[in-house]
Design a protein around this motif. Structure first.
Motif, PDB file in Angstrom:
ATOM      1  N   LYS A   1       0.831  -1.208   0.000  1.00 26.71           N
ATOM      2  CA  LYS A   1       0.000   0.000   0.000  1.00 26.71           C
ATOM      3  C   LYS A   1       0.868   1.262   0.000  1.00 26.71           C
ATOM      4  CE  LYS A   1      -4.136  -1.878   2.227  1.00 26.71           C
ATOM      5  NZ  LYS A   1      -5.023  -1.814   3.413  1.00 26.71           N
ATOM      6  N   ILE A   2       1.934   1.242   0.798  1.00 24.95           N
ATOM      7  CA  ILE A   2       2.842   2.392   0.845  1.00 24.95           C
ATOM      8  C   ILE A   2       3.444   2.634  -0.538  1.00 24.95           C
ATOM      9  CG2 ILE A   2       5.039   3.230   1.757  1.00 24.95           C
ATOM     10  CD1 ILE A   2       2.906   3.440   3.820  1.00 24.95           C
ATOM     11  N   ALA A   3       3.866   1.549  -1.189  1.00 26.37           N
ATOM     12  CA  ALA A   3       4.466   1.679  -2.519  1.00 26.37           C
ATOM     13  C   ALA A   3       3.457   2.243  -3.513  1.00 26.37           C
ATOM     14  CB  ALA A   3       4.990   0.323  -2.992  1.00 26.37           C
ATOM     15  N   LEU A   4       2.223   1.746  -3.463  1.00 22.69           N
ATOM     16  CA  LEU A   4       1.173   2.253  -4.354  1.00 22.69           C
ATOM     17  C   LEU A   4       0.913   3.734  -4.101  1.00 22.69           C
ATOM     18  CD1 LEU A   4      -1.608  -0.514  -4.468  1.00 22.69           C
ATOM     19  CD2 LEU A   4      -0.411   0.471  -6.421  1.00 22.69           C
ATOM     20  N   ALA A   5       0.795   4.082  -2.817  1.00 23.37           N
ATOM     21  CA  ALA A   5       0.513   5.475  -2.461  1.00 23.37           C
ATOM     22  C   ALA A   5       1.658   6.391  -2.879  1.00 23.37           C
ATOM     23  CB  ALA A   5       0.265   5.593  -0.954  1.00 23.37           C
ATOM     24  N   ASP A   6       2.890   5.935  -2.679  1.00 28.69           N
ATOM     25  CA  ASP A   6       4.056   6.729  -3.087  1.00 28.69           C
ATOM     26  C   ASP A   6       4.077   6.965  -4.596  1.00 28.69           C
ATOM     27  OD1 ASP A   6       5.296   7.413  -0.706  1.00 28.69           O
ATOM     28  OD2 ASP A   6       6.403   5.533  -0.582  1.00 28.69           O
ATOM     29  N   ASN A   7       3.499   6.024  -5.329  1.00 28.49           N
ATOM     30  CA  ASN A   7       3.454   6.158  -6.788  1.00 28.49           C
ATOM     31  C   ASN A   7       2.233   6.937  -7.265  1.00 28.49           C
ATOM     32  OD1 ASN A   7       5.870   4.826  -7.467  1.00 28.49           O
ATOM     33  ND2 ASN A   7       4.905   2.826  -7.233  1.00 28.49           N
ATOM     34  N   GLY A   8       1.488   7.514  -6.303  1.00 27.78           N
ATOM     35  CA  GLY A   8       0.393   8.408  -6.676  1.00 27.78           C
ATOM     36  C   GLY A   8      -0.975   7.770  -6.761  1.00 27.78           C
ATOM     37  N   HIS A   9      -1.149   6.560  -6.224  1.00 27.98           N
ATOM     38  CA  HIS A   9      -2.467   5.911  -6.274  1.00 27.98           C
ATOM     39  C   HIS A   9      -3.393   6.592  -5.272  1.00 27.98           C
ATOM     40  CE1 HIS A   9      -5.492   2.637  -5.880  1.00 27.98           C
ATOM     41  NE2 HIS A   9      -5.213   2.482  -7.162  1.00 27.98           N
ATOM     42  N   LEU A  10      -4.327   7.360  -5.786  1.00 27.20           N
ATOM     43  CA  LEU A  10      -5.155   8.238  -4.961  1.00 27.20           C
ATOM     44  C   LEU A  10      -5.968   7.474  -3.922  1.00 27.20           C
ATOM     45  CD1 LEU A  10      -6.238  11.048  -4.331  1.00 27.20           C
ATOM     46  CD2 LEU A  10      -7.910  10.745  -6.165  1.00 27.20           C
TER      47      LEU A  10
END
Length: 213
Positions: free
Chosen positions: A60-69
């Motif tokens: 989840k952190i990786a997704l969020a860091d990549n801009g997944h709103l």
């Protein structure tokens, strides 16, 4: 003296007692072994569940860091109750993508805990962003100026000018006057005297109408 029969009976009784004692001891040992096995299995399962939780959280952190709103908002909501700084961080990442839920999240957490979670300039910027979303052209102008100058937010002159022009088109006098000056400025690589005159003229009409904002 004991008779042979009595001696045999006593021996048998002793043997039976010893057999019963050994049987109970074996049962107790097996019971303890089963309990220990269950404990070890439960401990192993708990470790596996924790490892899976950590893995999912890292994803989840990786997704969020990549801009997944959606994930940014999910992480913000997860941290809101116990880790407000972390919540504000993810709400802000979402707000930077123009998410109104992100903007509202920042303001809600700061109101609930303390404005000290972010600087006053930053809080003012997001408050203006929220008000601008709700149609306040003055707030949109202020938001644009903050972006243009880098007050409370990383400077983004192009987006700042875009917001200021949008406010100016909604008859915001200050936005129109700013644009008139900006398009005449020697610091503007896109200086345009015609645009400067156009915005100055529109500002003058508003001023004459007594509707300046």
């Amino acid at each position: 003296m004991l008779t042979v029969t009595e001696m045999m009976a006593s021996g048998i009784a002793i043997l039976l007692f010893m057999a019963m004692f050994l049987s109970i001891a074996r049962w107790s040992t097996k019971r303890s072994e089963r309990a220990e096995q269950r404990r070890l299995e439960a401990e192993d399962q708990a470790k596996q569940l924790e490892a899976e939780r950590v893995r999912v959280h890292k994803e989840k952190i990786a997704l969020a860091d990549n801009g997944h709103l959606t994930t940014q908002l999910e992480l913000a909501e997860m941290n809101e109750a116990k880790h407000p700084k972390e919540a504000v961080y993810w709400y802000e990442r979402a707000a930077e993508q123009d998410s109104i839920d992100g903007i509202k999240g920042i303001l809600r957490v700061c109101e609930q805990y303390s404005d000290e979670l972010i600087t006053q300039d930053k809080h003012r910027y997001w408050q203006n962003a929220f008000d601008a979303h709700n149609g306040d052209e003055q707030a949109e102008y202020e938001q644009g100026i903050a972006l243009f100058e880098g007050f409370g937010i990383a400077s983004n002159m192009d987006k700042g000018i875009q917001l200021i022009e949008h406010a100016a088109n909604k008859r915001c006098f200050r936005a129109q006057m700013f644009l008139a000056q900006w398009y005449r400025s020697s610091e503007n690589p896109m200086a345009d005297n015609e645009k400067a005159k156009m915005w100055e003229s529109r500002a003058e009409r508003i001023n004459l109408d007594g509707e300046s904002k």
